[in-house]
Design an enzyme around this catalytic site. Structure first.
Site, short mmCIF file in Angstrom:
data_model
loop_
_atom_site.label_atom_id
_atom_site.label_comp_id
_atom_site.label_asym_id
_atom_site.label_seq_id
_atom_site.Cartn_x
_atom_site.Cartn_y
_atom_site.Cartn_z
N VAL A 2 0.94 -1.17 -0.04
CA VAL A 2 -0.11 0.07 0.14
C VAL A 2 0.91 1.15 -0.08
CG1 VAL A 2 -1.92 1.20 1.29
CG2 VAL A 2 -1.75 -1.34 1.42
N ARG B 145 -3.29 12.40 1.48
CA ARG B 145 -4.44 13.16 1.96
C ARG B 145 -5.34 13.99 1.13
NH1 ARG B 145 0.32 13.43 4.47
NH2 ARG B 145 0.61 12.48 6.47
N ARG B 146 -5.45 13.22 -0.04
CA ARG B 146 -6.39 13.75 -1.08
C ARG B 146 -7.49 12.78 -1.61
NH1 ARG B 146 -3.07 17.80 -5.00
NH2 ARG B 146 -1.65 18.61 -3.62
N LEU C 45 -5.90 7.05 -0.68
CA LEU C 45 -5.99 5.81 -0.11
C LEU C 45 -7.38 5.10 0.08
CD1 LEU C 45 -4.64 3.49 1.63
CD2 LEU C 45 -4.44 5.11 3.39
N TYR D 268 -5.77 2.98 9.58
CA TYR D 268 -6.40 2.00 9.13
C TYR D 268 -7.74 1.76 9.94
CZ TYR D 268 -3.06 1.26 5.89
OH TYR D 268 -2.13 1.18 4.69
N PHE E 52 4.33 -9.55 6.08
CA PHE E 52 4.28 -9.39 4.49
C PHE E 52 4.17 -7.94 4.24
CE2 PHE E 52 0.22 -10.65 6.52
CZ PHE E 52 -0.64 -9.53 6.08
#
Length: 399
Positions: free
Chosen positions: A82, A90-91, A94, A123, A399
């Protein structure tokens, strides 16, 4: 943004996504040799990209199974890679990735998703919660002495990485999937794992323990020296099927010459290192950190699959802003879990449910800190028993 596209990456776009991910972690682009190994870890139709119109964000996953309380294995999506390009954070990049990926998991019938978080504040908004904890253990190799009643263990053979790597899948399957929280490792996992370890050390060694019934434990390690010639043996993997293998591998570690300190990162909280030594202070827990972040993609299936402790049933009301199909009430008790129309005793969000699921966090503690709304004063204590587990939950697969 009107010109933003979120889609599955084509095979010819995966190398660029890999470099973008590395750049997000402040790592230089990989070599062709590195990519040749890592590319084998990419599963078709599981790598996402955000384009504006150039690639500005990426995430991928691979399939596995995870052991839940009671021993059942549930379909798992292991999320990795990711990253968002610098200057485009911050747009909403994500958030767009997470929305697409979670919807895809739900369509695939995945029950759980899992990730390691580079930052702790990100998250939870997507329904992930800290589900396992791990400790860092440091042992003074010169002063540590095993107690005389520690099991003798069996024979240990040391292999170089070229000889050991083909054996890792079989060794792992034989020694590491019995604990709650453990995950399977398919063939796509190992190329990336091997590439990561090779980058860490010039000399990577694997010690294999053999007991009466065959190979029953292994560890992978390398030794590094600092500017003061202080030698540290770093244990990157340590798996065992029984106490004799655990003790035998520790006997091996203490026998390695030209080493001052043995360091084990990300170990189960209840692993009894200190009990091996005449002076238990020789095994110091330097820190305790979050290990895995869990997400219940299918709340009904996840709750129904695990077993519960002996307590009165509790009705949970769950809110999931990313996957609203999970919204609703679930009755959880010693006989299992299912949807219900009964009045709720506890209200909680998807990320908090993920923290509760393995019993790593007690319902009463989550309620006391405002993460669970209590409608029945007796429910937190009952939920502590229902969700509690006998041993520390630990994944052990990075991972």
């Amino acid at each position: 943004m009107s010109d933003r596209t979120v889609r599955i990456l084509r095979p010819d776009e995966q190398r660029g996504a890999w470099d973008l991910f590395r750049a997000a972690l402040h790592v230089q682009p990989g070599t062709d040799e590195d990519w040749d190994r890592v590319s084998k870890a990419y599963e078709a139709e599981r790598s996402w990209g955000v384009f504006e119109p150039d690639l500005v964000g990426t995430a991928r996953s691979f399939a596995a199974e995870m052991v839940v309380p009671g021993g059942a294995r549930l379909p798992l999506a292991a999320v990795t890679g990711v990253g968002v390009r610098a200057g485009r954070t911050r747009r909403g990049v994500l958030s767009a990735l997470q929305a697409a990926q979670l919807a895809d998991f739900a369509e695939r019938g995945v029950a759980l998703s899992l990730l390691y978080a580079s930052e702790g504040a990100i998250y939870g908004r997507y329904g992930y919660g800290v589900a396992t904890l791990a400790k860092r253990v440091v042992v003074d190799r010169h002063r540590a002495q095993l107690r005389p009643d520690v099991p003798a263990g069996g024979e240990v053979t040391v292999l170089g990485v070229d000889e050991a790597a083909p054996k890792w899948p079989e060794l792992y399957a034989a020694t590491a999937t019995g604990r709650v929280g453990a995950m399977t490792r398919s063939e796509v996992y190992w190329p990336g794992y091997e590439a990561s370890l090779r980058r860490r050390a010039k000399l990577l060694q694997t010690a294999v323990h053999r007991g009466p019934d065959g190979d029953d434990g292994f560890l992978t390690y390398y030794v590094e020296e600092d500017a003061n010639e202080h030698a540290k043996l770093n244990v990157m993997a340590f798996h065992y099927a029984n106490p004799a293998a655990f003790a035998g591998l520790w006997r091996f570690l203490l026998s390695v010459d030209l080493v001052d300190e043995i360091v084990l990162a990300m170990r189960p909280l209840d692993e009894p290192h200190a009990l091996l030594f005449a002076d238990p202070r020789m095994a110091k827990t330097e820190s305790t950190d979050d290990e895995c972040w869990l997400r219940l993609v299918d709340v009904r299936a996840a709750l129904a699959a695990r077993t519960y402790g002996p307590a009165e049933p509790v009705v949970l009301e769950v809110f999931d802003r990313s996957l609203p199909g999970n919204d609703g009430r679930y009755v959880v008790g010693p006989d299992g879990a299912s949807r219900t129309d009964a009045e709720p005793a506890l209200r909680l969000s998807a990320d908090t449910l993920a923290m509760l699921y393995f019993g790593t966090w007690r319902a009463s503690a989550l309620a006391a800190t405002g993460r669970i709304e209590v409608l029945d004063p007796a429910a937190p204590e009952a939920a502590d028993v229902l969700f509690g587990t006998r041993e520390s939950v630990w994944c052990g697969t990075f991972f």
